[in-house]
Motif scaffolding. Sequence first.
Motif, PDB file in Angstrom:
ATOM      1  N   MET A  27      -0.166  25.530  27.885  1.00 15.25           N
ATOM      2  CA  MET A  27       0.806  25.191  27.208  1.00 15.25           C
ATOM      3  C   MET A  27       0.305  23.980  26.134  1.00 15.25           C
ATOM      4  O   MET A  27      -0.261  22.983  26.492  1.00 15.25           O
ATOM      5  CB  MET A  27       2.208  24.906  27.698  1.00 15.25           C
ATOM      6  CG  MET A  27       3.158  24.602  26.477  1.00 15.25           C
ATOM      7  SD  MET A  27       4.838  24.135  27.521  1.00 15.25           S
ATOM      8  CE  MET A  27       5.170  25.630  28.331  1.00 15.25           C
ATOM      9  N   MET A  28       0.283  24.034  24.890  1.00 10.56           N
ATOM     10  CA  MET A  28      -0.064  22.969  23.982  1.00 10.56           C
ATOM     11  C   MET A  28       0.962  21.893  23.900  1.00 10.56           C
ATOM     12  O   MET A  28       2.243  21.953  24.028  1.00 10.56           O
ATOM     13  CB  MET A  28      -0.109  23.694  22.522  1.00 10.56           C
ATOM     14  CG  MET A  28      -0.662  22.709  21.651  1.00 10.56           C
ATOM     15  SD  MET A  28      -0.736  23.182  19.793  1.00 10.56           S
ATOM     16  CE  MET A  28       0.866  23.661  19.346  1.00 10.56           C
ATOM     17  N   GLN A  29       0.317  20.608  23.794  1.00  9.09           N
ATOM     18  CA  GLN A  29       1.078  19.363  23.801  1.00  9.09           C
ATOM     19  C   GLN A  29       0.817  18.845  22.455  1.00  9.09           C
ATOM     20  O   GLN A  29      -0.364  18.445  22.267  1.00  9.09           O
ATOM     21  CB  GLN A  29       0.665  18.403  25.097  1.00  9.09           C
ATOM     22  CG  GLN A  29       1.321  17.082  25.182  1.00  9.09           C
ATOM     23  CD  GLN A  29       2.924  17.536  25.631  1.00  9.09           C
ATOM     24  OE1 GLN A  29       3.397  18.437  26.183  1.00  9.09           O
ATOM     25  NE2 GLN A  29       3.666  16.392  25.327  1.00  9.09           N
ATOM     26  N   VAL A  30       1.741  18.569  21.741  1.00  9.35           N
ATOM     27  CA  VAL A  30       1.562  17.738  20.542  1.00  9.35           C
ATOM     28  C   VAL A  30       2.396  16.500  20.880  1.00  9.35           C
ATOM     29  O   VAL A  30       3.416  16.143  21.246  1.00  9.35           O
ATOM     30  CB  VAL A  30       2.361  18.294  19.368  1.00  9.35           C
ATOM     31  CG1 VAL A  30       2.179  17.761  17.900  1.00  9.35           C
ATOM     32  CG2 VAL A  30       1.932  20.070  19.463  1.00  9.35           C
ATOM     33  N   GLU A  31       1.520  15.256  20.154  1.00 10.23           N
ATOM     34  CA  GLU A  31       1.904  13.911  20.207  1.00 10.23           C
ATOM     35  C   GLU A  31       1.587  13.135  18.842  1.00 10.23           C
ATOM     36  O   GLU A  31       0.450  13.528  18.601  1.00 10.23           O
ATOM     37  CB  GLU A  31       1.459  13.445  21.371  1.00 10.23           C
ATOM     38  CG  GLU A  31       1.732  12.061  21.662  1.00 10.23           C
ATOM     39  CD  GLU A  31       1.294  11.248  23.070  1.00 10.23           C
ATOM     40  OE1 GLU A  31       1.413  11.708  23.889  1.00 10.23           O
ATOM     41  OE2 GLU A  31       0.782  10.128  22.572  1.00 10.23           O
ATOM     42  N   GLY A  32       2.363  12.415  18.439  1.00  9.62           N
ATOM     43  CA  GLY A  32       2.084  11.633  17.280  1.00  9.62           C
ATOM     44  C   GLY A  32       2.863  10.218  17.401  1.00  9.62           C
ATOM     45  O   GLY A  32       3.723  10.187  18.128  1.00  9.62           O
ATOM     46  N   VAL A  36       7.163   0.991  16.678  1.00  5.78           N
ATOM     47  CA  VAL A  36       6.442   2.225  17.159  1.00  5.78           C
ATOM     48  C   VAL A  36       7.156   2.999  17.742  1.00  5.78           C
ATOM     49  O   VAL A  36       7.829   2.898  18.876  1.00  5.78           O
ATOM     50  CB  VAL A  36       5.193   1.527  17.890  1.00  5.78           C
ATOM     51  CG1 VAL A  36       4.229   2.594  18.173  1.00  5.78           C
ATOM     52  CG2 VAL A  36       4.505   0.240  17.379  1.00  5.78           C
ATOM     53  N   THR A  37       6.926   4.154  17.230  1.00  5.04           N
ATOM     54  CA  THR A  37       7.573   5.353  17.928  1.00  5.04           C
ATOM     55  C   THR A  37       6.672   6.361  18.137  1.00  5.04           C
ATOM     56  O   THR A  37       5.755   6.823  17.444  1.00  5.04           O
ATOM     57  CB  THR A  37       8.834   5.967  16.965  1.00  5.04           C
ATOM     58  OG1 THR A  37       9.594   4.991  16.609  1.00  5.04           O
ATOM     59  CG2 THR A  37       9.518   7.119  17.461  1.00  5.04           C
ATOM     60  N   THR A  38       6.653   6.889  19.496  1.00  9.12           N
ATOM     61  CA  THR A  38       5.940   8.057  19.830  1.00  9.12           C
ATOM     62  C   THR A  38       6.867   9.410  19.971  1.00  9.12           C
ATOM     63  O   THR A  38       7.845   9.238  20.646  1.00  9.12           O
ATOM     64  CB  THR A  38       5.369   7.729  21.199  1.00  9.12           C
ATOM     65  OG1 THR A  38       4.564   6.614  20.757  1.00  9.12           O
ATOM     66  CG2 THR A  38       4.117   8.904  21.786  1.00  9.12           C
ATOM     67  N   ILE A  39       6.379  10.457  19.611  1.00  9.46           N
ATOM     68  CA  ILE A  39       7.205  11.738  19.602  1.00  9.46           C
ATOM     69  C   ILE A  39       6.063  12.701  20.398  1.00  9.46           C
ATOM     70  O   ILE A  39       5.144  13.085  19.846  1.00  9.46           O
ATOM     71  CB  ILE A  39       7.688  12.185  18.351  1.00  9.46           C
ATOM     72  CG1 ILE A  39       8.545  11.057  17.391  1.00  9.46           C
ATOM     73  CG2 ILE A  39       8.172  13.674  18.310  1.00  9.46           C
ATOM     74  CD1 ILE A  39       8.749  11.537  16.290  1.00  9.46           C
ATOM     75  N   THR A  40       6.694  13.441  21.232  1.00 13.44           N
ATOM     76  CA  THR A  40       5.955  14.280  22.036  1.00 13.44           C
ATOM     77  C   THR A  40       6.734  15.843  22.043  1.00 13.44           C
ATOM     78  O   THR A  40       7.913  15.852  21.977  1.00 13.44           O
ATOM     79  CB  THR A  40       5.456  13.876  23.185  1.00 13.44           C
ATOM     80  OG1 THR A  40       6.815  13.634  23.956  1.00 13.44           O
ATOM     81  CG2 THR A  40       4.755  12.813  23.349  1.00 13.44           C
ATOM     82  N   GLY A  41       6.086  16.736  22.201  1.00 13.45           N
ATOM     83  CA  GLY A  41       6.569  18.173  22.363  1.00 13.45           C
ATOM     84  C   GLY A  41       5.515  19.204  22.661  1.00 13.45           C
ATOM     85  O   GLY A  41       4.329  18.952  22.722  1.00 13.45           O
ATOM     86  N   THR A  42       6.092  20.446  22.791  1.00 15.82           N
ATOM     87  CA  THR A  42       5.321  21.359  23.022  1.00 15.82           C
ATOM     88  C   THR A  42       5.262  22.530  21.840  1.00 15.82           C
ATOM     89  O   THR A  42       4.535  23.418  21.934  1.00 15.82           O
ATOM     90  CB  THR A  42       5.570  22.223  24.178  1.00 15.82           C
ATOM     91  OG1 THR A  42       6.853  22.474  24.229  1.00 15.82           O
ATOM     92  CG2 THR A  42       5.571  21.368  25.760  1.00 15.82           C
ATOM     93  N   VAL A  61       8.645  19.212  16.816  1.00 13.85           N
ATOM     94  CA  VAL A  61       7.965  18.020  16.387  1.00 13.85           C
ATOM     95  C   VAL A  61       8.092  17.518  15.231  1.00 13.85           C
ATOM     96  O   VAL A  61       8.406  16.218  14.840  1.00 13.85           O
ATOM     97  CB  VAL A  61       6.318  17.841  17.043  1.00 13.85           C
ATOM     98  CG1 VAL A  61       5.805  16.221  16.613  1.00 13.85           C
ATOM     99  CG2 VAL A  61       6.384  17.844  18.621  1.00 13.85           C
ATOM    100  N   ILE A  62       7.664  18.332  14.108  1.00 11.61           N
ATOM    101  CA  ILE A  62       7.747  18.142  12.836  1.00 11.61           C
ATOM    102  C   ILE A  62       9.377  17.883  12.547  1.00 11.61           C
ATOM    103  O   ILE A  62       9.584  17.067  11.674  1.00 11.61           O
ATOM    104  CB  ILE A  62       7.323  19.448  12.004  1.00 11.61           C
ATOM    105  CG1 ILE A  62       5.821  19.356  12.171  1.00 11.61           C
ATOM    106  CG2 ILE A  62       7.678  19.197  10.473  1.00 11.61           C
ATOM    107  CD1 ILE A  62       5.150  20.644  11.490  1.00 11.61           C
TER     108      ILE A  62
END
Length: 77
Positions: free
Chosen positions: A1-6, A40-46, A51-52
């Motif tokens: 599974m792909m993990q997206v983080e920004g 500072v905010t970190t957003i993660t998701g799959t 995420v967008i």
Amino acid sequence: MMQVEGTITTLHSNAACVAAALTPDNLRSMETRAEESRVVTTITGTQLRSVIASVDDYLMNLAVAEDACSLTAKSDR
């Protein structure tokens, strides 16, 4: 599974106020904190679309929080 983080980092004259105003709207996949004059905010998701969408919502909330905190600062003078 792909993990997206920004991570989004923004400068504010009252970062603590802005971070406090944003935190109640955070989803489980978000973490917001104040670091000196930065929020500072970190957003993660799959899923990239999720995420967008979270980033889009966050940016709108950020604008409102900044406005509210700047009004608070003006009334404290």
